[in-house]
Design an enzyme around this catalytic site. Structure first.
Site, PDB file in Angstrom:
ATOM      1  CD  GLU A   1      24.292 -28.087 -54.806  1.00  0.00           C
ATOM      2  OE1 GLU A   1      23.479 -28.612 -54.013  1.00  0.00           O
ATOM      3  OE2 GLU A   1      24.527 -26.866 -54.845  1.00  0.00           O
TER       4      GLU A   1
ATOM      5  CG  ASP B   1      26.711 -25.297 -56.746  1.00  0.00           C
ATOM      6  OD1 ASP B   1      26.719 -26.500 -56.434  1.00  0.00           O
ATOM      7  OD2 ASP B   1      25.847 -24.498 -56.327  1.00  0.00           O
TER       8      ASP B   1
END
Length: 307
Positions: free
Chosen positions: A168, A166
């Site tokens: 982010e 992920d």
């Protein structure tokens, strides 16, 4: 209305970043998972549940079965989330567990094995932590491979079923780190796949890494088992060359996405032939109505909750 990027991410990313980084010598119940009991089969897409372990128990995933036949509603449970932190001495990313993630891993016998024994795969998600290190800016193939080994060693040590990426909240550039480059994620995923050929590697389809899947004649798309849409309450087909059976264009936040929208997204998943359905934020409440909204469309059955 969909949720743009997870409202969840900051708790895990910011939590207690001064606490110890990954320590492979920590005491823990480790090793391969026990063989699962006979798993009741179901027909339909693979269902995925992200669990915010800062607030909720992984065991929630095992509490939902289909009223018709008794099969598990969820097939994959994702521990959300470990982090990639900046290591000043190596000038590259290092794996970090906040205390809540570490607690789940250290208590694998009671937090992970019960799910695996039901036939549910348990995957560890890894997320940026605002320190400048991410999957897309390893400065060399060696530093990417070193991080890949930290990941695969973690999977082995705690008896997990794979890793979820992920990209982010890395905040590329902090601590003097580099911006995303073309080779980093390709080196990382290639090394991880070589380290754990039989395990799950999944992609939360967001951030610089998601658009850097090819370098030097190597395309890593086929090295992923799954990829999914990161925007809850919406429909977006991930831009990766995987078959429909490995993609989730639908994403719902349980308790946050309306039941009508969840049902619509599930119906579209089936009608368009996609093989995965992503959910986020399954908490400890009885969410039978929210879960049944999509299981009726995916599997032709209501869900049943067993505390």
């Amino acid at each position: 209305m969909f949720t743009p990027v997870r409202s969840r991410v900051r708790t895990a990313a910011l939590a207690l970043s001064a606490v110890m980084a990954l320590a492979f010598g920590a005491t823990a119940t480790t090793g391969a998972a026990a063989a699962p009991a006979a798993v009741l089969a179901k027909q339909g897409p693979t269902s995925v549940a992200y669990i915010e372990v800062n607030n909720n128990s992984m065991l929630n995933v095992g509490k939902y079965t289909l009223s018709n036949g008794g099969a598990n509603v969820f097939d994959i449970a994702v521990i959300f989330a470990a982090n990639i932190n900046y290591n000043a001495s190596t000038k590259a990313g290092t794996l970090y567990f906040n205390p809540n993630v570490q607690r789940v891993l250290d208590n694998a016998a009671t937090q992970i094995r019960p799910l695996q024994q039901k036939g549910i795969k348990v995957v560890l998600s890894v997320l940026g932590n605002h320190e400048g290190s991410g999957f897309a800016n390893f400065p060399s193939q060696q530093t990417a491979s070193t991080f890949a080994k930290q990941l695969s060693d973690t999977v082995t040590k705690y008896g997990l079923d794979g890793i979820d990426f992920d990209d982010e909240y890395a905040d590329y550039g902090n601590n003097g780190t580099g911006q995303p480059n073309a080779s980093s994620f390709v080196y990382l995923v290639s090394a991880l796949r070589a380290n754990m050929p039989g395990k799950i590697i999944s992609l939360y389809n967001i951030g610089p890494s998601a658009s850097r899947l090819s370098y030097g004649g190597v395309d890593i798309s086929s090295k992923f088992d799954y990829a999914w849409n990161p925007y809850y309450g919406s429909w977006q087909v991930p831009g990766i060359a995987l078959p429909k059976s490995k993609l989730s264009p639908a994403a719902v936040q349980i308790g946050g996405t309306s039941q009508s929208t969840a049902a619509s997204l599930a119906r579209r998943t089936v009608s368009e032939g996609y093989g995965v359905f992503l959910t986020y934020n399954l908490d400890g409440a009885n969410r039978t109505a929210d879960v049944s909204a999509f299981t009726r469309e995916l599997y032709g059955s209501d869900a049943r909750y067993t505390p």
